[in-house]
Design a protein around this motif. Sequence first.
Motif, short mmCIF file in Angstrom:
data_model
loop_
_atom_site.label_atom_id
_atom_site.label_comp_id
_atom_site.label_asym_id
_atom_site.label_seq_id
_atom_site.Cartn_x
_atom_site.Cartn_y
_atom_site.Cartn_z
N LYS A 48 -50.79 52.57 66.54
CA LYS A 48 -52.03 53.07 66.46
C LYS A 48 -53.13 52.83 65.34
CE LYS A 48 -51.38 57.46 68.90
NZ LYS A 48 -51.19 58.89 69.05
N THR A 49 -52.25 52.47 64.21
CA THR A 49 -52.98 52.19 62.90
C THR A 49 -53.45 50.53 63.00
OG1 THR A 49 -51.83 53.52 61.77
CG2 THR A 49 -52.88 51.91 60.49
N ARG A 50 -52.39 49.66 63.50
CA ARG A 50 -52.32 48.20 63.54
C ARG A 50 -53.15 47.77 64.72
NH1 ARG A 50 -52.34 43.22 63.06
NH2 ARG A 50 -50.79 41.97 62.86
N TRP A 51 -53.15 48.34 65.81
CA TRP A 51 -54.04 47.95 66.83
C TRP A 51 -54.68 49.21 67.49
CZ3 TRP A 51 -48.54 46.65 67.15
CH2 TRP A 51 -48.26 45.24 66.64
N PRO A 52 -55.63 49.66 66.85
CA PRO A 52 -56.51 50.65 67.19
C PRO A 52 -57.08 50.33 68.68
CG PRO A 52 -57.58 49.70 65.33
CD PRO A 52 -56.15 48.93 65.69
N ILE A 53 -57.26 51.53 69.28
CA ILE A 53 -58.09 51.15 70.57
C ILE A 53 -59.37 51.88 70.27
CG2 ILE A 53 -58.05 51.68 73.20
CD1 ILE A 53 -54.88 51.94 73.06
N ASP A 54 -60.51 51.14 70.69
CA ASP A 54 -61.77 51.88 70.70
C ASP A 54 -61.87 52.70 72.05
OD1 ASP A 54 -62.58 50.37 68.44
OD2 ASP A 54 -63.26 48.69 69.74
N ARG A 55 -62.45 53.89 71.66
CA ARG A 55 -62.56 54.97 72.52
C ARG A 55 -63.65 54.69 73.49
NH1 ARG A 55 -63.10 61.25 70.68
NH2 ARG A 55 -60.88 60.85 70.11
N LEU A 56 -63.64 54.59 74.65
CA LEU A 56 -64.47 54.33 75.82
C LEU A 56 -65.58 55.23 75.67
CD1 LEU A 56 -62.16 53.40 78.79
CD2 LEU A 56 -63.60 51.72 77.12
N GLU A 57 -66.82 54.90 76.19
CA GLU A 57 -67.79 56.02 76.57
C GLU A 57 -67.19 56.85 77.48
OE1 GLU A 57 -71.72 54.14 77.07
OE2 GLU A 57 -72.04 53.97 75.01
N PRO A 58 -67.81 58.30 77.61
CA PRO A 58 -67.16 58.75 79.00
C PRO A 58 -67.38 58.07 80.23
CG PRO A 58 -68.60 59.99 77.26
CD PRO A 58 -68.73 58.85 76.82
N VAL A 59 -68.62 57.61 80.62
CA VAL A 59 -68.71 57.09 82.14
C VAL A 59 -67.76 55.64 82.13
CG1 VAL A 59 -70.19 55.85 83.53
CG2 VAL A 59 -71.06 57.80 82.25
N ASP A 60 -67.50 55.04 81.18
CA ASP A 60 -66.65 53.78 81.24
C ASP A 60 -65.16 54.27 81.33
OD1 ASP A 60 -68.58 52.05 80.97
OD2 ASP A 60 -68.57 52.01 78.87
N ALA A 61 -64.62 55.52 80.63
CA ALA A 61 -63.58 56.24 80.55
C ALA A 61 -63.35 56.77 82.10
CB ALA A 61 -63.37 57.31 79.72
N ILE A 62 -64.21 57.39 82.67
CA ILE A 62 -64.06 57.86 84.14
C ILE A 62 -63.94 56.52 85.06
CG2 ILE A 62 -65.24 58.91 86.13
CD1 ILE A 62 -66.71 60.45 84.05
N LYS A 63 -64.53 55.47 84.79
CA LYS A 63 -64.44 54.41 85.70
C LYS A 63 -63.18 53.67 85.41
CE LYS A 63 -69.33 53.05 86.23
NZ LYS A 63 -70.47 52.18 86.02
N ALA A 64 -62.60 53.61 84.47
CA ALA A 64 -61.54 53.10 84.04
C ALA A 64 -60.29 53.92 84.71
CB ALA A 64 -61.23 52.63 82.47
N TYR A 65 -60.51 55.02 84.55
CA TYR A 65 -59.26 55.98 85.16
C TYR A 65 -59.33 55.76 86.59
CZ TYR A 65 -56.68 59.98 86.49
OH TYR A 65 -55.78 60.66 87.11
N MET A 66 -60.56 55.77 87.22
CA MET A 66 -60.71 55.68 88.65
C MET A 66 -59.73 54.40 89.21
SD MET A 66 -64.40 57.10 89.17
CE MET A 66 -64.63 56.61 91.05
N GLU A 67 -60.18 53.33 88.33
CA GLU A 67 -59.78 51.72 88.76
C GLU A 67 -58.21 51.99 88.80
OE1 GLU A 67 -60.05 47.43 87.08
OE2 GLU A 67 -61.87 48.66 86.94
N MET A 68 -57.58 52.18 87.45
CA MET A 68 -56.24 52.45 87.29
C MET A 68 -55.52 53.27 88.28
SD MET A 68 -55.85 52.48 82.88
CE MET A 68 -56.27 53.99 82.99
N ASN A 69 -56.18 54.03 88.87
CA ASN A 69 -55.53 55.05 89.88
C ASN A 69 -55.85 55.03 91.21
OD1 ASN A 69 -53.72 57.13 87.86
ND2 ASN A 69 -55.74 56.72 86.84
#
Length: 169
Positions: A48-69
């Motif tokens: 988590k420290t070495r390779w942090p993941i930027d938090r997605l904006e809410p709409v992008d998080a929803i779209k990413a979740y939908m795509e992955m599932n």
Amino acid sequence: MYAIKPIRNDVDHEAALAQVDRLWGVETGTPEADTLEVLAILIDDYEKTRWPIDRLEPVDAIKAYMEMNGLSQADLSKLFGSESRASEILNRRRRLTVDMIAKLSKDWGLPADWLVQPYELAAKESHERQQSGKKLSRQRLMSLKRRRIQFGDREAEKEGQLGTRKKTA
């Protein structure tokens, strides 16, 4: 036995991963299982420290979740109880409500703290353009209706402005 130590660099990280591979599948409740658990925590912290993941904006998080599932807008519509609300959210024309965030968090497991952060809505001028287009369409429709009343159906059809005729008895 592997001496547990802090993971400070990529070499330490690789050594810890190798140790996890060796310990994988050990019996629960043993000293090896405890070592595996501590290593997993250390590895997770380092990654988590070495390779942090930027938090997605809410709409992008929803779209990413939908795509992955393999979910669609229809699935989001069912969750929200409205096709138009799902469309407005995905197109950034409306903000998520507390109820929507609660449903997304409870039913889909999306972290609520990701969904409550502020995000930009679609440009207002684009929305205003759409609204003015609808207004013009309504004005045009009213004009055609007035013409229909004024000249009758046949005259309006001759002008090619009405696609249907009113049936007369």
